[in-house]
Write an enzyme that holds these catalytic residues in place. Structure first.
Site, PDB file in Angstrom:
ATOM      1  N   HIS A 119      83.099 -16.520 -19.720  1.00  0.00           N
ATOM      2  CA  HIS A 119      82.241 -15.725 -19.006  1.00  0.00           C
ATOM      3  C   HIS A 119      82.442 -15.867 -17.582  1.00  0.00           C
ATOM      4  O   HIS A 119      81.724 -16.929 -17.068  1.00  0.00           O
ATOM      5  CB  HIS A 119      81.102 -15.606 -19.177  1.00  0.00           C
ATOM      6  N   ASP A 131      83.529 -20.707 -25.027  1.00  0.00           N
ATOM      7  CA  ASP A 131      82.403 -19.811 -24.517  1.00  0.00           C
ATOM      8  C   ASP A 131      81.615 -20.212 -23.304  1.00  0.00           C
ATOM      9  O   ASP A 131      80.597 -20.509 -23.156  1.00  0.00           O
ATOM     10  CB  ASP A 131      81.113 -19.872 -25.780  1.00  0.00           C
TER      11      ASP A 131
END
Length: 430
Positions: A58, A288
């Site tokens: 992200h 992640d």
């Protein structure tokens, strides 16, 4: 004569061999004991490994760039030995239509130090038109807690070739346990393992008779692994370093720093994840990487956002753990490099003819304590503070040296947008 030759000790197909790798226009064209080249770079010390492909980051760009952006996130990736990242769609605006996809690709092309791909966030508005995005994105992301599970039937009817990556937690199940959590142990109870298992089973039930390419992101529990083991269709499974290395415990402080979704779980879950990773039941390791600022994390646990930074530490910390525990390096390289590249149809992750010349150089005796002030994240902290890692001294992407002797020599904007090459979309074999 070959354009460029790299000479040293390479890990190739599970064996350490001294050889030369020939490179033309960023592609490996030959691997031999001896090669001549116009440019020759020799590494008399160190081990040369494939660089990692992180399929779950992200980067927060656009709209949330106070946490991270394409520059800082991909710079961190480079120093962590990652030559390619695939960015998640939950930005502002979210990456859910052609305009937002094109904007994110443009941002990446201007800012990225490493190669990159993007996901389209699947929702009820674009669900029936996913084929229109196949030539534009690297994969599709379905965040089940915000996705109407009744639409899984519609999704199963599609004929898309790109990977469908699922965050597997069932919303109604989470709501059932929905009391406010004040620490990591309570958080694990409010988003119980059964919620992950139920989501996995619902997806598998709907997709069982399709040829869709399913990837389950960051699986965290033993019961989810059991559900997956009973499904004979070929799917891929990911795990994060934080689920492998941390468990829900009051000893982790500050507690809010380790708040993630799905949550950290028990020692038994950790043991099951390690067993599945080493056996190959879990296909890939993904960071992640989900940074939040210190100010955002240093609030009451129930108010803190979920997510930890991890792209720069993923390869170094896992390399250290594998080395200390005597686990086979080829299993780590498969999970970090070759398998994620193959899953997404990228010419990366292996030192072989026809692949991008992406690799790192590491000194396996040079172990460093991880410190946030030595990392390159914009958020300024790491959950792995004080742990040890083996960081690369050099990084090559498409034959170009990006990191040399632990110093950046590459340029912002060097990274290219990647999409699966023709003929690679069906490479799902374990």
């Amino acid at each position: 004569m070959i354009e460029k030759v790299i000479e040293g000790k390479f890990l190739i197909d599970g064996k350490i061999i001294h050889c030369c790798v020939g490179i033309e226009r960023g592609i490996i064209v030959d691997v031999k004991k001896s090669l001549d080249g116009e440019t020759r770079i020799r590494f008399p010390r160190g081990l040369i490994l494939p660089s990692a492909v992180d399929v779950h980051v992200h980067l927060r760009d656009p709209g949330l760039t106070h946490k991270e952006d394409f520059s800082t996130g991909t710079l961190s990736a480079a120093f962590g030995g990652v030559s390619c990242v695939i960015d998640m769609p939950n930005t502002k605006p979210p990456t859910v239509d052609k305009e937002s996809c094109k904007e994110k690709i443009s941002i990446g092309e201007r800012k990225s130090y490493v190669d990159f791909g993007i996901y389209l966030g699947v929702n009820e508005n674009n669900l029936k038109n996913l084929k229109d995005f196949e030539d534009l994105v690297t994969g599709f992301k379905i965040y089940l807690p915000d996705f109407d599970v009744t639409l899984l039937g519609e999704l199963s009817k599609l004929k898309v070739k790109k990977v469908l990556a699922f965050h597997a937690e069932e919303r109604k199940c989470i709501e059932k346990f929905g009391k406010k959590a004040e620490n990591l142990i309570e958080h694990a109870k409010t988003r119980a393992s059964v919620c992950e298992k139920m989501a996995v089973e619902k997806v598998l039930k709907e997709m069982e008779k399709t040829d869709l390419r399913i990837h389950f992101c960051h699986i965290s529990s033993s019961i989810s692994l059991y559900a997956l083991s009973r499904f004979k269709k070929k799917v891929s499974v990911g795990v994060t370093p934080h689920h492998l290395l941390f468990k829900a415990s009051r000893s982790l402080t500050p507690q809010s720093y380790y708040k993630v979704n799905p949550p950290l779980r028990t020692s038994l879950d950790q043991e099951a994840l390690w067993e599945a990773l080493l056996s190959g039941e879990i296909d890939i390791i993904e960071s992640d990487h989900a940074p939040h600022t210190i100010d955002e994390k240093e609030v009451d646990f129930s108010e803190a956002p979920s997510g930890v930074p991890g792209v720069e530490t993923m390869y170094p910390v896992m390399l250290y753990v594998f080395l200390m525990k005597g686990y086979p390096l080829e299993r780590l390289v498969s999970a970090l490099c070759s398998r994620p590249a193959r899953l997404f149809g990228l010419k990366k992750g292996r030192i072989a003819k026809g692949m991008d010349a992406d690799f790192i150089v590491v000194d396996l005796k040079k172990m460093k304590k991880i410190r946030a002030d030595r990392l390159h994240y914009k958020c300024g902290w790491t959950p792995f503070e004080g742990m040890k890692g083996i960081f690369p001294t050099d990084l090559f992407i498409r034959g170009e040296r990006i990191i040399e002797d632990e110093e950046l020599i590459g340029d912002r904007g060097f990274g290219k947008f990647v999409k699966p090459r023709e003929g690679e979309e069906s490479c799902m074999e374990k």
